[in-house]
Scaffold this motif. Sequence first.
Motif, short mmCIF file in Angstrom:
data_model
loop_
_atom_site.label_atom_id
_atom_site.label_comp_id
_atom_site.label_asym_id
_atom_site.label_seq_id
_atom_site.Cartn_x
_atom_site.Cartn_y
_atom_site.Cartn_z
N TRP A 167 -7.24 -8.90 0.32
CA TRP A 167 -6.82 -8.80 -1.09
C TRP A 167 -7.18 -10.04 -1.88
O TRP A 167 -6.91 -10.13 -3.07
N ARG A 212 5.67 -4.29 -3.46
CA ARG A 212 4.89 -5.52 -3.50
C ARG A 212 5.83 -6.71 -3.68
O ARG A 212 6.62 -6.75 -4.62
N ALA A 241 -3.88 -14.16 1.43
CA ALA A 241 -3.19 -13.65 0.23
C ALA A 241 -1.76 -14.18 0.24
O ALA A 241 -0.85 -13.56 0.79
N ALA A 246 -5.66 -3.03 5.35
CA ALA A 246 -7.03 -3.14 4.84
C ALA A 246 -7.98 -2.13 5.47
O ALA A 246 -9.05 -1.86 4.92
N GLN A 271 0.84 -1.21 0.00
CA GLN A 271 0.00 0.00 0.00
C GLN A 271 0.87 1.26 0.00
O GLN A 271 1.97 1.26 0.55
#
Length: 351
Positions: A133, A100, A287, A42, A36
Amino acid sequence: MTRRFQVVVIGGGQAGLAAGYHLRRLGLDFVVLDAQAESGGAWQHPWNSLHLFSPAAHSSLPGRLMPHQTGEAYPDAAHVVAYLRDYEKRYELPIQRPVRALGVHRDGELLRVETDSGTWHARAVISATGTWWRPFLPAVPGRAHFGGQQLHTVGYRQPRDFAGRRVIVVGGGNSGAQIAADLAHDSELTWVTQRPPRFLADDIDGRALFDAATARRRALDQGRTDTGGVASLGDIVAVQPVREARDRGLLKASPMFTRLVAGGVEWADGTRAEVDAIIWCTGFRPALSHLAPLQLRGRRGHIATVGTRAVAEPRLHLLGYGDWTGPASATLIGVGRPAREAARETADLGA
Ligand code: FAD
C-alpha cells in the motif's frame, strides 16, 4: 462506540492471520482489523502472471500446509487468496472488514486504535499492514515533464495493455525481472537496472532464500560474522518465465537513465530513448502512517525494534515488514515464527 480487547491486530493479510493463529492458541481476547473488503491482503491485487517463488508446501502459515495447486509447481496468487480465506475460517479468526486504522494513540495503560468504523482499546497492538500500500518511486529529475504513461508495479496487470508500445521497466529485483519477462515478447522493451542484474542459480527458489535469511539472523544473534543473508545469493529468483526470457536473450539490462524528458528518458552521456510508458518496479516502504501519533520514527523514518517489539513502545509489535521484523518475516513461510514471538510477548503483558 468503543470496544476493548487484550490485543488488536491491524491488518488481515498473511502476517495478521499468523498473529491471529498464535493469539488464539494462547487463549487471548483479540480482534483483527483489516482495511480490505475481502480476505487475502495484497495477494488480491498482483499482476496476472504472478506465481509464488516457492512450492505450496514451503509457502505455509503455522498450523496448516498450503495444498498443492493442480498443474502448478508454484501456485498462483488466486490459490494463495483461497488458502488465506480458508485459513481464517478454519481457525475462526475474529476479523472485522473493512476497517481501516487511522491512528494508534497512547491512552493511559492502554493503546487506543482510532478507525474509520469506531474506536478500539487494547493492552497491545500488533501492526501487520504490509508494504503493498506504499509504493516507492525514486526521485528522478524531469518526472513531471514526461508526457507518457507512468505506473508502479502495483498498477501493472498484463502484457496486453502494453502490446506494440515502447516500454521501460525500471528495477533489478524480482518484480522488475518478472514484469520485464512478461513484456519482452509483445512490447518494445527496455529494462533498466541500477547495477547489472544478479540472477540466482536456476535451481534456487524461495526455500533457499528462507534458509539464508534464517542462517543470517542466527549468526547475528550469536555474534558471529554476518553471512550476508539473501542478498549474498543474488537479487532475482529465476522463475520459469524469467529463465526462458533470459535464455532467449530477451532480458538484457541497460544502466539507469539520469532524467526524464517530454518524450522519453535520457542517459548520462546524452543518449535518449523515446518511450510510451515507464513501469517503476522500485519497491515498497512499510505502510505505517497509522502509527504516526506514537511518534516512534527515528532518523531516516525507521522504527527501532527488538524482534517485533517497538523499543520505545513495548505494547506495540511490528510484524511482516521485512527482515528487520524477523528473518524472512515478509514471506508466507517466514512470518510464523515472529508471529509466535509477538503473540507470546503480548500475552506476557497480562489481561
Ligand atoms: P499484506 O498482504 O499487504 O496485508 C496487509 C493487510 O493490512 C491488507 O489487507 C491491508 O489492506 C491491511 N491494511 C493496511 N493498512 C491498514 C490499516 N491502516 N488499517 C487496517 N488494515 C490495513 N512471499 C512469499 O512467501 N512467496 C512469494 O512468492 C512472494 N512473492 C511476492 C511477490 C511480490 C510482487 C510481492 C510484492 C511480495 C511477495 N511476497 C512473497 C512477499 C509477501 O508474502 C507479500 O508481500 C504478502 O502480501 C505480505 O503479507 P502481509 O500480511 O505482511 O501484508
